[in-house]
Design an enzyme around this catalytic site. Structure first.
Site, PDB file in Angstrom:
ATOM      1  N   LYS A   1     -45.623 -11.380  23.952  1.00 23.53           N
ATOM      2  CA  LYS A   1     -44.827 -12.510  24.471  1.00 23.53           C
ATOM      3  C   LYS A   1     -43.426 -12.094  24.898  1.00 23.53           C
ATOM      4  O   LYS A   1     -42.964 -12.448  25.976  1.00 23.53           O
ATOM      5  CB  LYS A   1     -44.668 -13.609  23.407  1.00 23.53           C
ATOM      6  CG  LYS A   1     -45.903 -14.328  22.992  1.00 23.53           C
ATOM      7  CD  LYS A   1     -45.588 -15.487  22.052  1.00 23.53           C
ATOM      8  CE  LYS A   1     -45.055 -15.086  20.705  1.00 23.53           C
ATOM      9  NZ  LYS A   1     -46.017 -14.346  19.880  1.00 23.53           N
TER      10      LYS A   1
ATOM     11  N   HIS B   1     -51.164 -15.624  11.695  1.00 26.76           N
ATOM     12  CA  HIS B   1     -50.618 -16.888  11.143  1.00 26.76           C
ATOM     13  C   HIS B   1     -51.717 -17.878  10.743  1.00 26.76           C
ATOM     14  O   HIS B   1     -51.494 -19.091  10.790  1.00 26.76           O
ATOM     15  CB  HIS B   1     -49.695 -17.567  12.165  1.00 26.76           C
ATOM     16  CG  HIS B   1     -48.583 -16.699  12.654  1.00 26.76           C
ATOM     17  ND1 HIS B   1     -47.644 -16.131  11.819  1.00 26.76           N
ATOM     18  CD2 HIS B   1     -48.262 -16.288  13.904  1.00 26.76           C
ATOM     19  CE1 HIS B   1     -46.791 -15.415  12.535  1.00 26.76           C
ATOM     20  NE2 HIS B   1     -47.141 -15.485  13.801  1.00 26.76           N
TER      21      HIS B   1
ATOM     22  N   ASN C   1     -38.449 -18.378  21.883  1.00 31.84           N
ATOM     23  CA  ASN C   1     -38.661 -17.467  20.766  1.00 31.84           C
ATOM     24  C   ASN C   1     -37.931 -16.134  20.919  1.00 31.84           C
ATOM     25  O   ASN C   1     -37.878 -15.353  19.984  1.00 31.84           O
ATOM     26  CB  ASN C   1     -40.176 -17.224  20.636  1.00 31.84           C
ATOM     27  CG  ASN C   1     -40.586 -16.809  19.244  1.00 31.84           C
ATOM     28  OD1 ASN C   1     -40.155 -17.389  18.270  1.00 31.84           O
ATOM     29  ND2 ASN C   1     -41.431 -15.799  19.142  1.00 31.84           N
TER      30      ASN C   1
END
Length: 464
Positions: A114, A183, A137
């Site tokens: 990302k 996650h 982010n």
């Protein structure tokens, strides 16, 4: 009387949301269960926004008309459960920000890649003269930037946590790089639930919007069918595929082909990536996604080619940090797991002196063994406990030694290397046994390389 918004969490996204909400006339209260960092406390105090730290006062929080939740707070947190019970709407910072901008957002998500793809996409647009901001982010609050809203475009990195609690937020260009298990504790240990969180990036797309996604990613392929998407689909792949009408693929190692239609041209565009400093197969995917996003935004191919050559990735991600005696030194300290180290070893074609080790997170090194056998001529173990590395690679690599000093590791690597080799710091482990964090480890590696470079140049100088 103004509407009351409560912000849960007072780090970058929470404080940004609080400042935007105040600027839009809301009565704002910020609550953080942990201590608030001085930089953020100062911002809130200066703005005159009420806040609390080290606690959540439910009586106050439950009087909100709406709550903005910071990405780090899980759904199972008692404060969130109390809000759900009272049916008080909970949204994300990104959702709040999206209400107050007319700018076009290029949003990028995925389990891996990302940050690199976000920084590269931003770089391609900025170099082409676009009025573009960077957010999400990567460490910059979108909400805070939207107070001034001075950009026509924003490139936004979004984690699954930031996509949770988005409802109406609509990107102009959405990019999904990949989905691999990560996650899962936040998503009931369900890969499908995690995938659905990622796919929220595309659910509000309309005609005139674009969805760029990785056609080689099995989980994306499987889960994508469940999302109804009105945007133009731009699938990409590392190879030309007969089963897919691709919008981008590699027709050679350093050449991408962008077939016609969605990106405003009548002919196939061929574009060289040879100038790019990025290393490895995963970065070929990241580059292709960023190139497609830039083309969808209207950037000309020639400008993209030039800008690829001036891009510098975030530190500690396969970052060249120096050269000694025709040996390149590469800092990949961000590779704190086996998968990341695999990408590094796979991406480097030259013989490798590999520096690895640190705090083992239950690593299984099996996938690295074929690459180590084929490419690694020496392994220097840098950790307090190197037994697992030694057991895994002792029979595989021609030379193995260990140290707890990064300077010693770099000096030994320099001694062992021949011209044309690569010294690669790609630890496959966390850093906490010898370093504060992976950044500290990467900085110390780069500093050790710089010290040796200076020593060599001083020895070579006739005035030394």
């Amino acid at each position: 009387m103004s509407q009351k918004i409560v912000i849960l969490g007072a780090a970058e996204s929470g404080v940004g949301a609080a400042l935007l909400a105040q600027a839009k006339g809301f009565d704002v209260f910020v609550s953080d269960r942990s201590p608030i960092q001085p930089i953020y406390k100062e911002k809130l105090t200066k703005a005159g926004i009420r806040f609390e730290e080290n606690t959540h006062t439910l009586d106050e929080i439950l009087t909100a008309e709406e709550v903005v939740k910071s990405p780090g707070i899980p759904e199972k947190a008692p404060v969130i459960q109390a809000l759900r019970e009272k049916q008080i709407p909970v949204i994300s910072e990104i959702e709040l920000a999206g209400r107050y901008t007319k700018a076009k957002c290029i949003c990028i998500t995925g389990t891996n890649g990302k940050t690199t793809t976000t920084l590269l996409t931003y770089h391609l647009l900025k170099e082409a003269g676009y009025n573009v901001g960077l957010a999400g982010n990567v460490g910059y609050s979108l909400a805070e930037q939207i107070i001034e809203d001075k950009y026509e475009y924003y490139v936004v990195e979004l984690s699954s946590f930031q996509l949770d609690d988005t409802h109406e937020f609509r990107p102009w260009i959405a990019v999904l790089l990949n989905i691999t298990p990560d996650h899962l504790d936040r998503y009931g240990y369900s890969l499908e639930s995690y995938a659905q969180a990622k796919l929220r990036i595309a659910k509000n797309l309309k005609g005139g919007d674009f969805f760029i996604y990785n056609a080689d990613d099995a989980v994306t392929q499987k889960q994508f069918q469940s999302v109804f998407c009105e945007g133009t689909l731009l699938p990409f792949s590392l190879h030309k595929r007969p089963d897919f009408q691709l919008s981008g693929y590699y027709c050679a190692e350093q050449e991408v082909c962008l077939p016609m239609s969605p990106v405003r041209t009548d002919d196939d565009v061929h574009l060289s990536t040879a100038a790019s400093p990025l290393i490895g197969q995963h970065n070929r995917q990241n580059t292709l996604a960023a190139v497609l996003a830039a083309r969808a935004a209207g950037v000309e191919p020639a400008m993209i080619e030039v800008a690829l050559g001036t891009f510098r990735n975030a530190d500690h991600r396969l970052q060249p940090v120096g050269e000694i005696n025709d040996t390149r030194f590469i800092n990949d300290s961000k590779a704190t797991n086996v998968e990341a180290a695999w990408y590094a070893l796979d991406g480097i074609r030259q013989p490798i002196i590999w520096i690895a080790g640190g705090t083992d997170k239950g690593n299984d090194y099996t996938t690295l063994i074929p690459l180590a056998k084929a490419r690694v001529k020496a392994l220097i173990c840098l950790g307090v406990d190197n037994e697992k590395l030694k057991a895994s690679f002792g029979e595989v690599v021609p030379h193995l030694e260990e140290t707890q000093s990064i300077e010693t590791a770099v000096r030994r690597a320099t001694d062992l290397a021949q011209p044309g080799d690569v010294v690669l710091l790609s630890p496959a482990c966390a850093s906490f046994d010898l370093f504060k964090n992976y950044e500290d480890r990467g900085r110390q590696f780069a500093a050790a390389v710089e010290t040796i470079v200076k020593e060599r140049s001083s020895e070579a100088s006739p005035h030394a």
